[in-house]
Enzyme design. Structure first.
Site, mmCIF file in Angstrom:
data_model
loop_
_atom_site.group_PDB
_atom_site.id
_atom_site.type_symbol
_atom_site.label_atom_id
_atom_site.label_comp_id
_atom_site.label_asym_id
_atom_site.label_seq_id
_atom_site.Cartn_x
_atom_site.Cartn_y
_atom_site.Cartn_z
ATOM 1 N N ASP A 31 38.932 33.093 35.606
ATOM 2 C CA ASP A 31 39.247 34.318 34.861
ATOM 3 C C ASP A 31 37.979 35.038 34.390
ATOM 4 O O ASP A 31 37.808 35.304 33.182
ATOM 5 C CB ASP A 31 40.105 33.973 33.621
ATOM 6 C CG ASP A 31 41.350 33.175 33.980
ATOM 7 O OD1 ASP A 31 41.901 33.402 35.073
ATOM 8 O OD2 ASP A 31 41.756 32.314 33.162
ATOM 9 N N GLU A 202 49.719 40.037 36.075
ATOM 10 C CA GLU A 202 49.020 39.583 34.872
ATOM 11 C C GLU A 202 47.567 39.999 34.973
ATOM 12 O O GLU A 202 47.188 40.762 35.852
ATOM 13 C CB GLU A 202 49.159 38.060 34.731
ATOM 14 C CG GLU A 202 48.699 37.287 35.949
ATOM 15 C CD GLU A 202 48.828 35.779 35.789
ATOM 16 O OE1 GLU A 202 49.159 35.330 34.684
ATOM 17 O OE2 GLU A 202 48.576 35.051 36.761
#
Ligand code: FUB
Length: 681
Positions: A31, A202
């Site tokens: 991420d 997302e």
């Protein structure tokens, strides 16, 4: 790609990691959000671990965050833990849910946004921690940000002067932040869920470029995320779907998550993949690739690479398994040790003709003199190192070794500045871990040891101050210059006039002089380039089409050898030490020392192919045409070997065949001349 010690060292904060893709190689990272602060790129990432409480749990597990920085996107400094779940007042100290974060700088303060499982209740909240420096220490706020429920926060400092926070949770939401950067300024808006329809979306990352706002996000398709995007004219939309940024991975790593950053005029996409954990896709690793925009502002689709970005210094360990290009099904990568994935990979070049290419190596201003290979090879392998169709750093013999080993070999070509390097197998096969370039020093000596199995059968480094001719009078001690490329596809051109022209060309200082070059010295020689000869069929195959040969400068070295045989095997010399062996000129020299004048002797020579010989600066013999090496093929006019030093020079030229020569002095009766010694100075 072995870095055991480095991996240990990296357990400490502030250590430097050198990398291509994935960029962090001693821990899992995911991420990634990359930001530029103070001229450096700062990377804020999730830190995947195996659950310490439930090791069998096949789910995301993160207890803290590290941050990393780099000035060249190649060497990354790990600044250690910047926030731990235990230190978040509102968070579950054992939640292991420190998911995708972000960090921005405003007014000299650094705001680190992160999702976490709250102490009470379910789901995720988003908090902010504040620091005076990009690497912390970050102090978390007492409470999570009111009104934000979800994951994957992203903060945009927009050109309208406002800061916006975005997150995902049942779709995407966005809201203006107050000046304090820790509270929402008003009610969040639901961002219209941009296409494509269906599938989880997302990880929103919003950025602004040339007046447009980009909402970029992972979108799940068949259980695997691709990266897609939408564009708008204002920070909170409405957004119009534009297309894919990166296809879903073939290896079916479920997640991808990314950020965009512009650094030194180039845009980069940071994203992740489970490179170090192919069997468990919740242990991921950050990668980078370049990204480009079309003139209308849309994004060119990005192909993930192993090579990644950044310029690799030639003196680094260049991990060829992180390649820019590879050729043939017999070539591929594998873990060095599947049980220790962070040790990295090697590239297997499984047969002649396979190659691997690594782009953007910085050779600096000084061309390297030696290359070290970390490799293993079931039998002796020959690997060439072309830089382009015209230039090469040489051909290298890698002696057979079942175990991983290192060989340092002299480089024969030149390279400065930014170059792309290929390793092409000419003979055998090899597994290569890394290569690294450096100055000369020991390597040119090592070469004898490294290639001894071949070369030692024919030539050994000259031993002792002088040698004597063998029983038949053959001169076996010679100075040999590494071959000068002189492309000839056939030996039929070796006429007297051609040879005189070629051999009267000045190639190096001191050519035909009475003082011989120093052993080990190198000369820069202008040569005509010939592309590597195709050896795959067993016999050398020259290109059918006419080839444009170009001039280039090569550094060639003088070697002093004693020949084990009466004939000096130049082809073996070339094969073991250099890249050129066909279509070449060999310059050779020796000194014949006499205690008194020896009149009426002849220099008697045989060579494959044509050759020319000089005694004390005078032409003695010209052997023209396409010749086989035959002892005493031609003899000079009678001459006198003078008391003291007599300098003998020879030049042998060959096209597509083997090369060797033999030479001796004979008297009137044809008997070998005795009472002479041979030296190379
Ligand atoms: O790392 C945990 C979650 O996986 C992230 O928050 C999502 O974006 C996905 O990458």
């Amino acid at each position: 790609m072995k870095r055991t010690l480095l991996a240990l060292a990296c357990a400490l904060a502030g250590t430097v990691l050198s990398a291509q893709n994935p960029i962090i190689r001693d821990q899992y990272t995911a991420d990634p959000t990359a930001r530029v602060f103070d001229g450096k790129v700062w990377l804020y990432a999730s830190h995947d671990i195996i659950s310490p409480v439930e090791p069998e749990r096949r789910w995301f597990c993160m207890a803290d965050y590290h941050c990393f920085s780099s000035e060249d996107l190649v060497h990354w400094t790990d600044h250690g833990v910047i926030l731990d779940q235990k230190d978040v007042p509102w968070g579950n100290p054992e939640g292991y849910s420190m998911w995708a974060p972000d960090c921005v700088e405003r007014g000299g303060k650094y705001y680190f946004y992160f999702p976490n499982a709250p102490r009470e209740g379910r789901g995720f909240a988003v908090g902010v921690a504040v620091a005076d420096r990009p690497d912390g220490p970050f102090t978390p706020q007492e409470k999570s940000i009111q009104g934000v429920f979800g994951i994957d926060p992203c903060c945009l400092l927009a050109s309208d002067g406002n800061a916006y926070l975005y997150w995902s949770g049942m779709g995407f939401s966005g809201a203006k932040l107050k000046e304090n950067m820790t509270e929402l300024d008003g009610t969040p808006v639901r961002l219209d869920t941009p296409l494509p329809a269906g599938g989880l979306k997302e990880g929103p990352f919003v950025f602004e470029r040339e007046g447009k706002y980009y909402l970029t996000y992972p979108w799940v398709q068949d259980r695997t995320e691709s990266l897609v995007y939408a564009m708008a004219d204002s920070p909170l939309g409405p957004f119009e779907y534009k297309g894919k940024i990166m296809e879903k991975s073939l290896s079916e790593c479920w997640t991808n998550h990314h950020s965009f950053v512009e650094y030194q005029g180039q845009w980069y996409l940071f994203y992740h993949h489970n490179d170090f954990s192919p069997d468990f896709d919740k242990n991921r690793s950050v990668r980078i690739d370049k990204v480009r925009f079309n003139p209308d502002g849309t994004i060119e689709q990005v192909t993930p690479t192993y090579r990644g970005v950044g310029v690799t210094p030639a003196s680094d360990r260049i991990q060829m398994d992180r390649y820019s290009g590879i050729y043939h099904v017999a070539a591929g990568i594998d873990f060095l040790d599947p049980a220790r994935p962070f040790d990295g990979w090697f590239v297997r070049l499984g047969r002649p003709g396979t190659w691997v290419r690594y782009d953007e190596i910085d050779f600096g201003e000084t061309s390297p003199e030696a290359v070290t290979f970390r490799y293993r090879a079931p039998e002796n392998a020959e690997v060439s190192a072309p830089l382009s169709d015209e230039e090469s750093l040489g051909t290298f013999l890698l002696p057979a070794s079942e175990d991983w080993t290192e060989a340092t070999l002299p480089v024969t070509g030149t390279a400065t500045g930014l170059r792309n390097l290929k390793l092409l197998v000419l003979r055998g096969s090899a597994d290569i871990d890394w290569v690294s370039f450096g100055p000369a020093s020991a390597p040119s000596e090592n070469v004898f040891a490294d290639s001894s199995t071949h070369l030692e059968k024919y030539l050994v480094p000259a031993a002792g101050p002088s040698a004597v001719p063998d029983e038949e009078g053959f001169l076996r001690r010679w100075l040999l210059l590494e071959p000068i490329s002189k492309p000839n596809r056939s030996n039929t051109v070796f006429t007297d006039s051609y040879l005189r022209e070629v051999f009267s060309t000045p190639y190096f200082p001191g050519q035909l002089g009475s003082v011989l070059p120093k052993v080990g010295s190198r000369v820069k020689v202008k040569v005509e380039y010939q592309p590597p000869v195709d050896l795959s069929g067993g016999r050398p195959k020259f290109p059918q089409e006419p080839v444009v040969y170009e001039k280039k400068v090569k550094k060639l070295q003088w070697h002093a050898f004693d020949s084990r045989r009466y004939n000096v095997k130049l082809f073996r010399f070339a094969t073991n030490l250099t890249e050129d062996r066909y279509g070449v000129i060999f310059w050779v020299a020796t000194v014949v020392n006499c205690e008194e004048d020896i009149p009426d002797v002849r220099l008697s020579v045989g060579s494959n192919s044509a050759s020319m010989w000089w005694v004390n600066g005078q032409e003695a013999l010209l052997l023209s045409g396409d010749r086989r090496m035959v002892a005493d093929d031609a003899a000079s006019e009678p001459l006198t070997l003078r008391k003291g030093r007599n300098v003998i020079w020879g030049a042998v030229i060959n096209g597509p065949g083997m090369s060797d020569f033999c030479a001796r002095f004979i008297d009137k009766a044809g008997n070998p001349v005795r009472g002479i010694t041979l030296t190379t100075e």
